[in-house]
Design a protein around this motif. Sequence first.
Motif, PDB file in Angstrom:
ATOM      1  N   TRP A 130      15.773  -8.319 162.309  1.00  0.00           N
ATOM      2  CA  TRP A 130      14.835  -8.303 160.979  1.00  0.00           C
ATOM      3  C   TRP A 130      15.567  -7.519 160.058  1.00  0.00           C
ATOM      4  O   TRP A 130      16.015  -6.187 160.153  1.00  0.00           O
ATOM      5  CB  TRP A 130      13.489  -7.536 161.313  1.00  0.00           C
ATOM      6  N   GLN A 135      12.971 -11.953 158.697  1.00  0.00           N
ATOM      7  CA  GLN A 135      13.652 -12.240 159.909  1.00  0.00           C
ATOM      8  C   GLN A 135      14.579 -13.358 159.801  1.00  0.00           C
ATOM      9  O   GLN A 135      14.461 -14.468 159.280  1.00  0.00           O
ATOM     10  CB  GLN A 135      12.925 -12.701 161.070  1.00  0.00           C
ATOM     11  N   SER A 181       8.374 -13.290 158.600  1.00  0.00           N
ATOM     12  CA  SER A 181       8.842 -13.721 159.916  1.00  0.00           C
ATOM     13  C   SER A 181       9.393 -15.110 159.741  1.00  0.00           C
ATOM     14  O   SER A 181       9.458 -15.954 158.798  1.00  0.00           O
ATOM     15  CB  SER A 181       7.593 -13.917 160.920  1.00  0.00           C
ATOM     16  N   GLU A 182      10.199 -15.716 160.774  1.00  0.00           N
ATOM     17  CA  GLU A 182      10.776 -16.813 160.747  1.00  0.00           C
ATOM     18  C   GLU A 182       9.628 -17.968 160.567  1.00  0.00           C
ATOM     19  O   GLU A 182       9.938 -19.043 159.753  1.00  0.00           O
ATOM     20  CB  GLU A 182      11.621 -17.275 162.217  1.00  0.00           C
TER      21      GLU A 182
END
Length: 255
Positions: free
Chosen positions: A152, A138, A100-101
């Motif tokens: 994503w 992401q 994820s970020e």
Amino acid sequence: MRKRRRRTQEDIALALGIKRSTLNNYENGISGPNIQILIRLSDYFGVAVDTLLRVDLSQLRLSQLYELEHGQDVFLRGSNIRVLATTVDSHNRENIELVSEKAKAGYLNGFSDPDYISELPAFQLPFLSSEKKYRTFQISGDSMLPIPDGAWVTGEFIQDWYELKDGDCCVVLTLNEGVVFKKVKNRLAEAGCLELISTNRAYAPYTMQVTEIREIWKFVHFISREVPEQSTSDQLHRQMEIIQEELAAIRNKLS
């Protein structure tokens, strides 16, 4: 490797110039081949003698066997091994880990740490090849429109960077910039670098030396909550340029 090629013991024995019973003894560990037969096995399967002697092929994952069968033998290429930390599910199938970020900063330091990778969320996509390795990242920003901020992006792990073609979209793990998503122009052979290009023309291309790169994942697909606008590429680029120009004018007035 014989079974993966759908060859019988008779087929391989004939190619090696030995009896089928002799090959059967090799496969069952009753006896071992001499150096001449090892060389013939190496030539037949395209696998280095060092690999045949040092590596237990039965313990390799499907993705590793696939790379080996398609010329990614480190002993044959004389290249450095890129160690990939990965996870598998309860059926020994390769997971797709999710970065994820928020996880990007930690990924730069933990990408080769099995313990770190094991803590990432993981999932399966049954329509992807079981013989390749995938990971999902992401992305942030507007440099790769029409793929939007927060999408994503799933990429296929690239072991041999020389295989990259100009125009391939890739997630690139870099030493100083972290995770970036760009089109690449392959200049490894002549200059030892990749040129990284945004689809948004407001962002200028730049080069990245191979020593600055840690991993490359070639674009497979993306998932997003947003539906890309039905405008042409050039129109989208011009719209972004106008917005950038207007923002610059506002900043100038305020300064």
